[in-house]
Motif scaffolding. Structure first.
Motif, PDB file in Angstrom:
ATOM      1  N   VAL A 209       3.364  21.724  14.251  1.00  0.00           N
ATOM      2  CA  VAL A 209       2.099  23.094  14.910  1.00  0.00           C
ATOM      3  C   VAL A 209       1.955  24.075  13.638  1.00  0.00           C
ATOM      4  O   VAL A 209       1.136  24.811  13.529  1.00  0.00           O
ATOM      5  N   ASP A 210       3.068  24.707  13.975  1.00  0.00           N
ATOM      6  CA  ASP A 210       3.411  25.990  13.420  1.00  0.00           C
ATOM      7  C   ASP A 210       5.333  26.107  12.998  1.00  0.00           C
ATOM      8  O   ASP A 210       5.685  26.007  13.906  1.00  0.00           O
ATOM      9  N   PRO A 211       5.948  26.666  11.629  1.00  0.00           N
ATOM     10  CA  PRO A 211       6.614  26.444  11.141  1.00  0.00           C
ATOM     11  C   PRO A 211       8.242  27.333  11.398  1.00  0.00           C
ATOM     12  O   PRO A 211       8.511  27.152  11.807  1.00  0.00           O
ATOM     13  N   ASN A 212       6.861  28.228  12.839  1.00  0.00           N
ATOM     14  CA  ASN A 212       7.594  30.046  12.374  1.00  0.00           C
ATOM     15  C   ASN A 212       8.489  29.209  14.166  1.00  0.00           C
ATOM     16  O   ASN A 212       7.035  29.054  14.862  1.00  0.00           O
TER      17      ASN A 212
ATOM     18  N   ALA B 190       8.567  13.765  27.993  1.00  0.00           N
ATOM     19  CA  ALA B 190       9.276  12.745  27.493  1.00  0.00           C
ATOM     20  C   ALA B 190       8.014  11.606  26.642  1.00  0.00           C
ATOM     21  O   ALA B 190       8.020  10.918  25.704  1.00  0.00           O
ATOM     22  N   ALA B 191       6.747  11.760  27.144  1.00  0.00           N
ATOM     23  CA  ALA B 191       5.279  10.980  25.999  1.00  0.00           C
ATOM     24  C   ALA B 191       4.936  11.740  25.474  1.00  0.00           C
ATOM     25  O   ALA B 191       4.000  11.537  23.924  1.00  0.00           O
ATOM     26  N   HIS B 192       4.375  13.120  25.303  1.00  0.00           N
ATOM     27  CA  HIS B 192       4.001  13.868  24.646  1.00  0.00           C
ATOM     28  C   HIS B 192       4.615  15.490  24.763  1.00  0.00           C
ATOM     29  O   HIS B 192       4.883  15.802  25.493  1.00  0.00           O
ATOM     30  N   ILE B 193       4.492  16.133  23.247  1.00  0.00           N
ATOM     31  CA  ILE B 193       5.133  17.466  23.072  1.00  0.00           C
ATOM     32  C   ILE B 193       3.647  17.969  23.193  1.00  0.00           C
ATOM     33  O   ILE B 193       3.281  17.833  21.424  1.00  0.00           O
ATOM     34  N   HIS B 194       4.048  19.480  23.439  1.00  0.00           N
ATOM     35  CA  HIS B 194       2.393  20.383  23.394  1.00  0.00           C
ATOM     36  C   HIS B 194       3.073  21.203  22.806  1.00  0.00           C
ATOM     37  O   HIS B 194       4.288  21.855  22.560  1.00  0.00           O
ATOM     38  N   SER B 195       2.453  22.129  21.549  1.00  0.00           N
ATOM     39  CA  SER B 195       2.539  23.518  21.579  1.00  0.00           C
ATOM     40  C   SER B 195       1.679  23.856  22.859  1.00  0.00           C
ATOM     41  O   SER B 195       0.622  23.590  23.956  1.00  0.00           O
ATOM     42  N   PRO B 196       2.512  25.407  23.580  1.00  0.00           N
ATOM     43  CA  PRO B 196       1.754  26.469  24.452  1.00  0.00           C
ATOM     44  C   PRO B 196       0.953  26.796  24.644  1.00  0.00           C
ATOM     45  O   PRO B 196       0.669  26.807  25.498  1.00  0.00           O
ATOM     46  N   ALA B 197       0.127  26.860  23.475  1.00  0.00           N
ATOM     47  CA  ALA B 197      -1.284  27.329  23.556  1.00  0.00           C
ATOM     48  C   ALA B 197      -1.851  26.662  24.081  1.00  0.00           C
ATOM     49  O   ALA B 197      -2.224  25.434  23.757  1.00  0.00           O
TER      50      ALA B 197
ATOM     51  N   ASP C 232      14.052  29.480  22.489  1.00  0.00           N
ATOM     52  CA  ASP C 232      13.031  29.245  21.588  1.00  0.00           C
ATOM     53  C   ASP C 232      12.752  28.298  21.033  1.00  0.00           C
ATOM     54  O   ASP C 232      13.639  27.476  21.593  1.00  0.00           O
ATOM     55  N   PHE C 233      11.818  28.450  19.960  1.00  0.00           N
ATOM     56  CA  PHE C 233      11.328  26.812  20.099  1.00  0.00           C
ATOM     57  C   PHE C 233      10.346  26.762  18.375  1.00  0.00           C
ATOM     58  O   PHE C 233       9.930  27.990  18.573  1.00  0.00           O
ATOM     59  N   ARG C 234      10.241  26.063  17.913  1.00  0.00           N
ATOM     60  CA  ARG C 234       9.222  25.994  17.011  1.00  0.00           C
ATOM     61  C   ARG C 234       8.060  24.737  17.216  1.00  0.00           C
ATOM     62  O   ARG C 234       8.065  23.746  17.226  1.00  0.00           O
ATOM     63  N   PRO C 235       6.789  24.984  17.628  1.00  0.00           N
ATOM     64  CA  PRO C 235       5.769  24.492  18.390  1.00  0.00           C
ATOM     65  C   PRO C 235       5.602  23.675  16.943  1.00  0.00           C
ATOM     66  O   PRO C 235       5.112  23.363  16.514  1.00  0.00           O
TER      67      PRO C 235
END
Length: 465
Positions: A179-182, A287-294, A265-268
């Motif tokens: 979602v975001d490489p930063n 385990a089934a779906h990974i989201h951006s925290p937004a 730290d994470f990369r969305p």
């Protein structure tokens, strides 16, 4: 060691599922590879639909006491307050939707509340047990542990996060995108020099800089620090590293950050498991779906996975309902997860404002094979929709729904004779439901709706009632 259901992972998903199974009398064990519950604030937003789930699970009062509403954002520039930012438009609570806005509770507190509730129901969590592999057969699953032992279960639920060892053991892939490489820093810190009435936002000062946001965590003395860095940067998670970025991007001095209690730290990214089930093993939560925290959708979608799966496992294991019921878990939850991933990504990129969709009150299962709408002229509320709150015959509906049972609402219609396991509430036609018969599932969605009871016995038989 054996159990009916082995839940791998003691995060919000695993604990919520453990609660639901415990109150249904299902033997379940939650195992967690860490030695304690997750210590950070990461998933801090609880959406209105999840508040309704927590009401049913018996933890809403504790959740309310542990948190607070979202503060107004305060935008800073050169040490001066230059404007305000509201995360979402305010909405007034209504009779059918009593929880109007997200509630902020640090994830570690939410997990502690769920853990305490699970223990209250005599549920079990075993820390320091890491699942490293499994084998399935016709009767159950044997899960191998890093300690060399194993656990035998009739069903296994992988709630062990985005890097799920169980999912990898099954060979289930994840399809998604960055979602975001930063890279982004998130930390729980003690800070002086900022009020706790606002979410403090420090926009980038120049080309190549990232933002800084400092949010007071309701019910604690901590602030959540969030800072974005340019692509390719390494993120320093130490006290000195957090001090450096706060001082560089705000008017605060390094020593104003007095303590860092947790940092990561994470990369969305957004990713969806190719399937949510493999035989007797189910995937739930990260385990089934990974989201951006937004947008605050990850934890909420995960808890609702558990809420959907819990009553179905209970029906099969406790009530002898046909195992075919379990096929509806993936059918219902995977499309919801896909939609929420798209929503989270759109919010992250500024394409969608937080609002009605992020509250999750409009989610439902109209297209599910478990849904039957038999009325000739359905009103706005349809079978498959969330069953609204309200009053019927002098009874508050959320009070009637609370607990591991089905509920029939006879709204301006005659109720048939039903098994004692179905609670019946009668009353005149009302605004949210109109008129008719509405069979509400244990997870608070209308499963069947009709003008009369024609067809209801067939649906009840399929549900094992």
């Amino acid at each position: 060691m054996s159990t009916d259901v082995l839940i791998v992972g003691a995060g919000p998903t695993g604990l919520a599922l453990g609660i639901d199974l415990a109150r249904r009398g299902v033997d379940a064990l939650v195992v967690e590879r860490a030695g304690e519950l997750f210590p950070g604030s990461r998933g801090k937003g609880i959406q209105p639909r999840t508040m309704e789930v927590f009401d049913d699970l018996g933890v809403l009062d504790a959740i309310h006491a542990a948190g607070g509403g979202y503060p107004v954002g305060m935008i800073w520039q050169d040490g001066q307050r230059v404007g305000e930012h509201r995360m979402f438009d305010p909405v007034e609570p209504t009779e059918d939707s009593p929880y109007d806005a997200p509630w902020m509770v640090p994830q570690w507190r939410t997990q502690r509340i769920l853990f305490d509730r699970l223990e209250e129901l005599d549920g079990k969590v075993a820390f320091g047990l890491e699942a490293v592999g499994l084998e399935q057969d016709e009767d159950g699953v044997t899960v191998r542990l890093a300690t060399g032992g194993s656990v035998r279960a009739r069903y296994v639920v992988a709630a062990d996060g985005g890097r799920s060892a169980v999912r990898r053991s099954l060979g289930i892939g994840m399809t998604g995108e960055t979602v975001d490489p930063n890279p982004t820093l998130v930390a729980d810190a003690r800070i002086t020099g900022l009020d706790r009435d606002n979410w403090h936002i420090f926009p980038p000062r120049g080309e190549g800089d990232g933002f800084l946001a400092v949010c007071p965590l309701a019910g604690t003395e901590d602030f959540q620090v969030t800072a974005q860095f340019p692509e390719g940067s390494s993120v320093d998670l130490s006290l000195e590293g957090v001090r450096k970025v706060v001082a560089a991007r705000s008017h605060l001095a390094p020593e104003d950050v007095t303590e860092v209690r947790w940092a990561s730290d994470f990369r969305p990214r957004a990713a969806l498991a190719d399937r949510f089930r493999d035989g007797r093993v189910f995937l739930a939560g990260d385990a089934a779906h990974i989201h951006s925290p937004a947008g605050g959708q990850g934890l909420n979608t995960s808890v609702q996975d558990a809420y959907n799966l819990g009553w179905k496992l209970g029906a099969v294991l406790r009530d002898g309902v046909d195992e075919a019921l379990l096929e509806t878990y993936e059918e219902e939850r995977r499309p919801i997860a896909a939609d929420m991933l798209g929503l989270s990504t759109s919010v992250h990129r500024g394409e969608v404002r937080r609002g009605e969709a992020t509250r999750q009150l409009g989610l439902g299962y109209r297209e599910s094979s478990l849904t039957a709408e038999t009325r000739q002229a359905p009103a706005t509320l349809r079978a498959g929709d969330r069953a609204p709150d309200g009053m019927l015959g002098g009874v508050r509906l959320f009070d009637a729904f609370r607990g591991p049972h089905w509920t029939l609402l006879a709204v301006g219609a005659e109720a048939p004779e039903l098994p004692g396991s179905v609670r019946v509430i009668r009353g005149p036609a009302q605004e949210s439901y109109g008129k008719g018969l509405f069979l509400v599932r244990p997870d608070g969605y209308v499963g069947w709706a009709g003008d009369t009871a024609d067809g209801l016995p067939r649906y009840l038989a399929r549900a094992g009632l």
